[in-house]
Design a protein around this motif. Structure first.
Motif, PDB file in Angstrom:
ATOM      1  N   GLU A 166      80.046  41.075  38.774  1.00 28.59           N
ATOM      2  CA  GLU A 166      79.764  40.423  40.014  1.00 28.59           C
ATOM      3  C   GLU A 166      78.909  39.241  39.949  1.00 28.59           C
ATOM      4  O   GLU A 166      79.166  38.213  40.646  1.00 28.59           O
ATOM      5  CB  GLU A 166      78.877  41.682  40.815  1.00 28.59           C
ATOM      6  CG  GLU A 166      78.751  41.536  42.322  1.00 28.59           C
ATOM      7  CD  GLU A 166      80.056  41.922  42.787  1.00 28.59           C
ATOM      8  OE1 GLU A 166      81.014  40.840  43.147  1.00 28.59           O
ATOM      9  OE2 GLU A 166      80.414  43.055  42.846  1.00 28.59           O
ATOM     10  N   LYS A 167      78.114  38.955  39.010  1.00 29.59           N
ATOM     11  CA  LYS A 167      77.564  37.887  38.828  1.00 29.59           C
ATOM     12  C   LYS A 167      78.321  36.748  38.485  1.00 29.59           C
ATOM     13  O   LYS A 167      78.248  35.264  38.703  1.00 29.59           O
ATOM     14  CB  LYS A 167      76.130  37.945  37.790  1.00 29.59           C
ATOM     15  CG  LYS A 167      74.950  38.914  38.429  1.00 29.59           C
ATOM     16  CD  LYS A 167      73.959  38.773  37.040  1.00 29.59           C
ATOM     17  CE  LYS A 167      72.594  39.600  37.595  1.00 29.59           C
ATOM     18  NZ  LYS A 167      72.938  41.209  37.957  1.00 29.59           N
ATOM     19  N   LEU A 168      79.329  37.071  37.599  1.00 29.20           N
ATOM     20  CA  LEU A 168      80.034  36.033  36.907  1.00 29.20           C
ATOM     21  C   LEU A 168      80.919  35.363  38.018  1.00 29.20           C
ATOM     22  O   LEU A 168      81.579  34.164  37.868  1.00 29.20           O
ATOM     23  CB  LEU A 168      80.874  36.552  35.906  1.00 29.20           C
ATOM     24  CG  LEU A 168      80.193  36.951  34.400  1.00 29.20           C
ATOM     25  CD1 LEU A 168      81.139  37.407  33.585  1.00 29.20           C
ATOM     26  CD2 LEU A 168      79.921  35.555  33.824  1.00 29.20           C
ATOM     27  N   VAL A 169      81.263  35.954  38.905  1.00 36.10           N
ATOM     28  CA  VAL A 169      82.295  35.573  40.079  1.00 36.10           C
ATOM     29  C   VAL A 169      81.382  35.095  41.177  1.00 36.10           C
ATOM     30  O   VAL A 169      81.952  34.707  42.192  1.00 36.10           O
ATOM     31  CB  VAL A 169      83.127  36.652  40.860  1.00 36.10           C
ATOM     32  CG1 VAL A 169      84.297  37.018  39.605  1.00 36.10           C
ATOM     33  CG2 VAL A 169      82.483  37.670  41.251  1.00 36.10           C
ATOM     34  N   ARG A 170      79.947  35.150  40.841  1.00 37.36           N
ATOM     35  CA  ARG A 170      78.977  34.574  41.873  1.00 37.36           C
ATOM     36  C   ARG A 170      78.960  35.218  43.520  1.00 37.36           C
ATOM     37  O   ARG A 170      78.885  34.278  44.322  1.00 37.36           O
ATOM     38  CB  ARG A 170      79.009  32.796  41.860  1.00 37.36           C
ATOM     39  CG  ARG A 170      78.914  32.351  40.525  1.00 37.36           C
ATOM     40  CD  ARG A 170      79.001  30.880  40.685  1.00 37.36           C
ATOM     41  NE  ARG A 170      78.801  30.291  39.332  1.00 37.36           N
ATOM     42  CZ  ARG A 170      78.820  28.929  39.032  1.00 37.36           C
ATOM     43  NH1 ARG A 170      79.196  28.188  40.034  1.00 37.36           N
ATOM     44  NH2 ARG A 170      78.682  28.478  37.950  1.00 37.36           N
ATOM     45  N   LEU A 171      79.249  36.449  43.417  1.00 39.95           N
ATOM     46  CA  LEU A 171      79.360  37.272  44.677  1.00 39.95           C
ATOM     47  C   LEU A 171      78.152  38.063  44.807  1.00 39.95           C
ATOM     48  O   LEU A 171      78.105  39.205  45.473  1.00 39.95           O
ATOM     49  CB  LEU A 171      80.602  37.889  44.769  1.00 39.95           C
ATOM     50  CG  LEU A 171      81.719  36.681  45.237  1.00 39.95           C
ATOM     51  CD1 LEU A 171      83.047  37.603  45.392  1.00 39.95           C
ATOM     52  CD2 LEU A 171      81.206  36.090  46.558  1.00 39.95           C
ATOM     53  N   ASP A 172      77.306  38.244  43.573  1.00 41.71           N
ATOM     54  CA  ASP A 172      76.132  39.238  43.486  1.00 41.71           C
ATOM     55  C   ASP A 172      75.186  39.236  44.711  1.00 41.71           C
ATOM     56  O   ASP A 172      74.291  40.108  45.275  1.00 41.71           O
ATOM     57  CB  ASP A 172      75.498  39.213  42.268  1.00 41.71           C
ATOM     58  CG  ASP A 172      74.977  37.777  41.864  1.00 41.71           C
ATOM     59  OD1 ASP A 172      75.702  36.916  41.757  1.00 41.71           O
ATOM     60  OD2 ASP A 172      73.773  37.660  41.505  1.00 41.71           O
ATOM     61  N   GLU A 173      75.098  37.919  45.282  1.00 35.01           N
ATOM     62  CA  GLU A 173      74.096  37.861  46.510  1.00 35.01           C
ATOM     63  C   GLU A 173      74.698  38.003  47.862  1.00 35.01           C
ATOM     64  O   GLU A 173      74.217  37.928  48.774  1.00 35.01           O
ATOM     65  CB  GLU A 173      73.352  36.618  46.271  1.00 35.01           C
ATOM     66  CG  GLU A 173      72.362  36.459  45.040  1.00 35.01           C
ATOM     67  CD  GLU A 173      71.560  35.325  45.133  1.00 35.01           C
ATOM     68  OE1 GLU A 173      71.591  34.444  46.086  1.00 35.01           O
ATOM     69  OE2 GLU A 173      70.734  35.241  44.113  1.00 35.01           O
ATOM     70  N   GLU A 174      76.273  38.249  47.756  1.00 32.29           N
ATOM     71  CA  GLU A 174      76.939  38.409  48.925  1.00 32.29           C
ATOM     72  C   GLU A 174      77.088  39.995  49.321  1.00 32.29           C
ATOM     73  O   GLU A 174      76.975  40.215  50.601  1.00 32.29           O
ATOM     74  CB  GLU A 174      78.277  37.664  49.027  1.00 32.29           C
ATOM     75  CG  GLU A 174      78.162  36.173  48.786  1.00 32.29           C
ATOM     76  CD  GLU A 174      77.683  35.627  50.429  1.00 32.29           C
ATOM     77  OE1 GLU A 174      78.303  35.907  51.261  1.00 32.29           O
ATOM     78  OE2 GLU A 174      76.964  34.549  50.143  1.00 32.29           O
ATOM     79  N   VAL A 175      77.242  40.588  48.347  1.00 37.46           N
ATOM     80  CA  VAL A 175      77.649  41.941  48.696  1.00 37.46           C
ATOM     81  C   VAL A 175      76.446  42.500  49.225  1.00 37.46           C
ATOM     82  O   VAL A 175      75.386  42.270  48.831  1.00 37.46           O
ATOM     83  CB  VAL A 175      78.294  42.819  47.235  1.00 37.46           C
ATOM     84  CG1 VAL A 175      79.719  42.115  47.020  1.00 37.46           C
ATOM     85  CG2 VAL A 175      77.428  42.378  46.093  1.00 37.46           C
ATOM     86  N   PRO A 176      76.549  44.004  49.736  1.00 36.86           N
ATOM     87  CA  PRO A 176      75.488  44.650  50.456  1.00 36.86           C
ATOM     88  C   PRO A 176      74.619  45.254  49.308  1.00 36.86           C
ATOM     89  O   PRO A 176      73.607  45.860  49.197  1.00 36.86           O
ATOM     90  CB  PRO A 176      76.073  45.430  51.500  1.00 36.86           C
ATOM     91  CG  PRO A 176      77.583  45.758  50.918  1.00 36.86           C
ATOM     92  CD  PRO A 176      77.868  44.271  50.434  1.00 36.86           C
TER      93      PRO A 176
END
Length: 230
Positions: A166-176
């Motif tokens: 999740e961090k590598l695709v830079r979406l860790d702060e987008e998902v709930p």
């Protein structure tokens, strides 16, 4: 067609991230690569989504240079079922021996709290059927309670999209929420590949989970093995 085995494939309807303009949805290969394994057995299948109707496809996953994606995206029956998915309320769980949750980030918003999908999953599992999921689709299992009152994932070997991925695709702060953390909080015995984005699955009796998109085919193969070879 094997009349004794029918498959229910569950896909997301959700498209929006909180802040990013790009759209999410089904990660296409998680449906196509999984079903491609099952298609050799000519199994009957239906596609369902939380709201029914058209299943959005994450544009980043619409890779038609992938021969399997191209094959099923242009298959009239498969495409029709994606664009006219059933509503959960229309499903009779007794018709299915396997339920499979395909992923894509959208699932994080519309899978975990869907009571009807939880009920369908519980009934299929309690009746001796199989439950499978891949990548973010594993989030659908977080709140599934079996008829004995226990959580499906409690003390079970599972995998799913990892915090690192999740961090590598830079979406860790987008998902709930982060799926790996949520599974551990539900007392699941979470494990993952040492190297991110490589195929990895976990099998715990009639529960089969895959870590990421490249795990979809492996989940399909394992499901067939469990159904037909045991």
């Amino acid at each position: 067609m094997d009349p004794k085995v029918k498959v229910l494939i569950v896909c997301t309807n959700h498209t929006d991230y909180p802040t990013k303009p790009q759209k999410t949805g089904l990660w296409l290969s998680e449906a196509t690569h999984f079903y491609d394994e099952l298609a050799d057995r000519n199994l009957g299948y239906d596609i369902v989504s939380p709201r029914g109707g058209s299943v959005p496809i994450d544009q980043r996953s619409l890779d038609l240079k992938d021969n399997i994606n191209d094959k099923w995206y242009h298959n009239p029956e498969f495409r029709y079922k994606l664009e006219n998915s059933l509503r959960p309320e229309a499903i009779n769980p007794a018709d299915y021996q396997l339920i499979y949750f395909a992923g894509g980030h959208g699932t994080m918003w519309d899978f975990p709290e869907n009571k009807t999908l939880q009920s369908i999953t519980r009934q299929i599992y309690d009746d001796g059927g199989m439950v499978a999921a891949v990548c973010h689709g594993v989030c659908a299992l977080l709140n599934v309670t079996l008829s004995d009152g226990t959580l499906l994932v409690d003390n079970r070997q599972v995998t799913g999209y990892s915090n690192l991925e999740e961090k590598l695709v830079r979406l860790d702060e987008e998902v709930p929420f982060l799926l790996e953390d949520a599974l551990k909080q539900k007392n699941a015995l979470y494990s993952k590949s040492l190297i991110p984005f490589l195929p990895y699955i976990e099998v715990d009796e009639r529960l089969v989970t895959g870590q990421n998109p490249l795990s979809s085919r492996k989940v399909g193969r394992k499901v067939l093995e469990e159904i037909f070879e045991k």
